[in-house]
Design a protein around this motif. Structure first.
Motif, PDB file in Angstrom:
ATOM      1  N   ASP A 284       0.844  -1.188   0.000  1.00  0.00           N
ATOM      2  CA  ASP A 284       0.000   0.000   0.000  1.00  0.00           C
ATOM      3  C   ASP A 284       0.887   1.248   0.000  1.00  0.00           C
ATOM      4  O   ASP A 284       1.561   1.547   0.986  1.00  0.00           O
ATOM      5  CB  ASP A 284      -0.913  -0.019   1.232  1.00  0.00           C
TER       6      ASP A 284
ATOM      7  N   ILE B 214       0.189   3.815   2.871  1.00  0.00           N
ATOM      8  CA  ILE B 214       0.732   3.427   4.169  1.00  0.00           C
ATOM      9  C   ILE B 214       2.245   3.613   4.195  1.00  0.00           C
ATOM     10  O   ILE B 214       2.812   4.084   5.188  1.00  0.00           O
ATOM     11  CB  ILE B 214       0.339   1.974   4.508  1.00  0.00           C
TER      12      ILE B 214
ATOM     13  N   THR C 139     -11.496   1.241   7.085  1.00  0.00           N
ATOM     14  CA  THR C 139     -11.842   1.911   5.833  1.00  0.00           C
ATOM     15  C   THR C 139     -12.102   3.390   6.068  1.00  0.00           C
ATOM     16  O   THR C 139     -11.655   4.251   5.309  1.00  0.00           O
ATOM     17  CB  THR C 139     -13.090   1.260   5.202  1.00  0.00           C
TER      18      THR C 139
ATOM     19  N   MET D  84      -8.749   5.107   6.882  1.00  0.00           N
ATOM     20  CA  MET D  84      -7.884   5.236   5.711  1.00  0.00           C
ATOM     21  C   MET D  84      -8.289   6.431   4.862  1.00  0.00           C
ATOM     22  O   MET D  84      -7.435   7.096   4.270  1.00  0.00           O
ATOM     23  CB  MET D  84      -7.900   3.952   4.890  1.00  0.00           C
TER      24      MET D  84
ATOM     25  N   GLU E 128      -5.922   9.507   3.884  1.00  0.00           N
ATOM     26  CA  GLU E 128      -5.804  10.033   2.515  1.00  0.00           C
ATOM     27  C   GLU E 128      -5.917  11.555   2.527  1.00  0.00           C
ATOM     28  O   GLU E 128      -5.162  12.259   1.847  1.00  0.00           O
ATOM     29  CB  GLU E 128      -6.902   9.453   1.622  1.00  0.00           C
TER      30      GLU E 128
END
Length: 467
Positions: free
Chosen positions: A209, A212, A412, A415, A419
């Motif tokens: 990812d 990450i 989710t 994340m 972002e």
């Protein structure tokens, strides 16, 4: 001290240490009560005081209002009387949990525990006692030593060490900080399970990812998997629905402070209690508890670079914004609300589960002394309280089969937040930094080298034999 006094003292010691029989909740029911008038509100409040009922929502009787749902655990001796009195007063009610003990038994993990756990076989879809979590933290630190360090935050009244894990890659630049506390309330086991899930996902996905990888380069994550360790242990050994820590209060006449009422954010102003036996006892003074002091100490060390504070709880399915002690909004309310709302849109795509976003005092209930409000008062840009599943069917007894979907949807949501801060608050990495692991001698290059050695040896052997 006479023999009777010794007996009383010894009994108190056993109760404090959780050495007596486990508390059982056979026949206890959780009712959903909705008083419609001020008179009905007063009646429900009087019953709650008279029978020392355990309010699950809201936390205090002062926050019971006409037309607002009240979730309350009623002890078995009072269940029938409670229902009869509600009917007599024409107060609408329903049964949310028919037998609390049966739900606890269903949620319990019956498996043989044999010494030290293994990280290779560690199960993230069950609840773990504290000794296993201690082992897990040590093994996480050892396996991912290039990314993870373990720090001692402090210790509890019962001398249990409080550790945090710091996740991040070395950098010669100043890094942002994301701070996360879990397990402030002892009975909220899903919060503890989520923290472990979060750490596992960040570490296992770092190679695949790109977000990450970049976050670990520019952000240090300070994560406390269990803050209220004494209370958490007590929920396993003695009283599953215990909420507070286990520090003795008022010369040992009662035990425990609600740690999420103990921070210096309009301490004990609203939604908290000075009565030491209350579930929301705020303590004798702000940050009176060893756990709170430990958080404050680490917070002060890193707050100059802190961008986000997350505190994880259940239940209700909310992402709460500051504040709980006032209806006034934080200076950047619009930004943090927009980010949270977008994050729950992403969350819903995962398991079609509905969460609600809003200021604590406006959409849940008034409360003061919370860690999230304290962080906001210290000018942390993003401060959120996550109230995870569910919305009342199981309450604090979320079955283990819901750990995985709960953790997946929560991650989710987070994340998306990451972002956003990556795009808005983090500097772009230059090509050298992005490709650092692929340079000769870098981690990826070394890994590739070792992977290719067996292939090279095989080719050489084949070549030698063919000639």
């Amino acid at each position: 001290m006479n023999s009777f006094s010794w007996a009383i003292y010894f009994l108190g010691f056993l109760l404090h240490k959780g050495m007596c029989a486990k508390v059982r909740y056979d026949g206890h029911q959780v009712l959903k009560v909705t008083p419609q008038t001020a008179q009905q509100v007063q009646y429900v409040q009087e019953l709650a005081i008279q029978w020392q009922l355990d309010l699950w929502k809201p936390d205090t009787i002062e926050e019971i209002y006409p037309g607002k749902e009240v979730h309350v655990r009623v002890q078995s001796p009072y269940v029938l009387q409670m229902k009869e009195k509600l009917v007599q007063q024409n107060i609408p009610f329903g049964i949310m949990i028919k037998d609390v003990q049966k739900l606890i038994d269903r949620s319990s993990v019956n498996r043989k525990r044999t010494g030290r756990v293994s990280l290779d076989t560690y199960e993230y879809v069950i609840y773990h006692p504290m000794n296993e979590i201690y082992d897990w933290m040590e093994q996480i630190k050892d396996k991912y030593s290039d990314v993870v360090s373990k720090g001692l935050l402090g210790e509890t009244y019962e001398k249990n060490p409080i550790y945090y894990l710091k996740l991040g890659r070395p950098s010669n630049k100043t890094k942002k900080v994301v701070f996360m506390d879990c397990g402030i309330h002892a009975r909220e086991w899903i919060a503890v399970a989520y923290c472990q899930w979060f750490i596992k996902e960040i570490l296992t996905r770092q190679t695949s990812d790109s977000l990450i990888r970049k976050l670990l380069k520019q952000v240090d994550f300070y994560i406390i998997p269990v803050l209220n360790i004494d209370g958490y242990i007590y929920t396993w050994t003695t009283e599953r629905l215990w909420r507070k820590n286990r520090s003795p209060q008022e010369n040992g006449t009662c035990f425990g402070v609600d740690l999420n009422r103990n921070f210096d954010a309009q301490w004990c102003y609203t939604g908290a209690d000075t009565f030491c036996e209350s579930y929301v006892f705020c303590g004798p003074s702000p940050a009176s508890e060893l756990e709170t002091k430990a958080v404050v100490k680490l917070f002060e060390e890193v707050k100059s670079n802190m961008l986000m504070y997350l505190t994880i709880h259940n239940y209700g399915q909310y992402i709460l914004l500051p504040y709980g002690y006032t209806v006034n909004q934080s200076a950047n309310h619009n930004e943090i609300e927009t980010v949270a709302k977008k994050s729950i849109e992403r969350m819903k795509e995962k398991h079609n589960n509905e969460y609600t976003v809003g200021s604590t005092a406006l959409i849940l209930y008034s409360t003061s002394g919370t860690s999230a409000d304290w962080a906001a008062d210290n000018n942390i840009t993003f401060s959120y309280t996550y109230e995870l599943r569910d919305d009342g069917e199981f309450g604090f007894e979320l079955p283990a089969d819901q750990i995985k979907p709960t953790c997946e949807e929560t991650l989710t949501s987070m994340m998306y937040m990451f972002e956003y801060i990556n795009e808005t608050y983090l500097e772009p990495l230059d090509d050298d930094e992005i490709e650092e692991d692929n340079k000769p001698g870098g981690a990826a290059a070394i890994g590739s080298l070792w992977m290719n050695i067996p292939l090279s040896v095989s080719i050489c052997i084949f070549y030698a034999h063919s000639h």
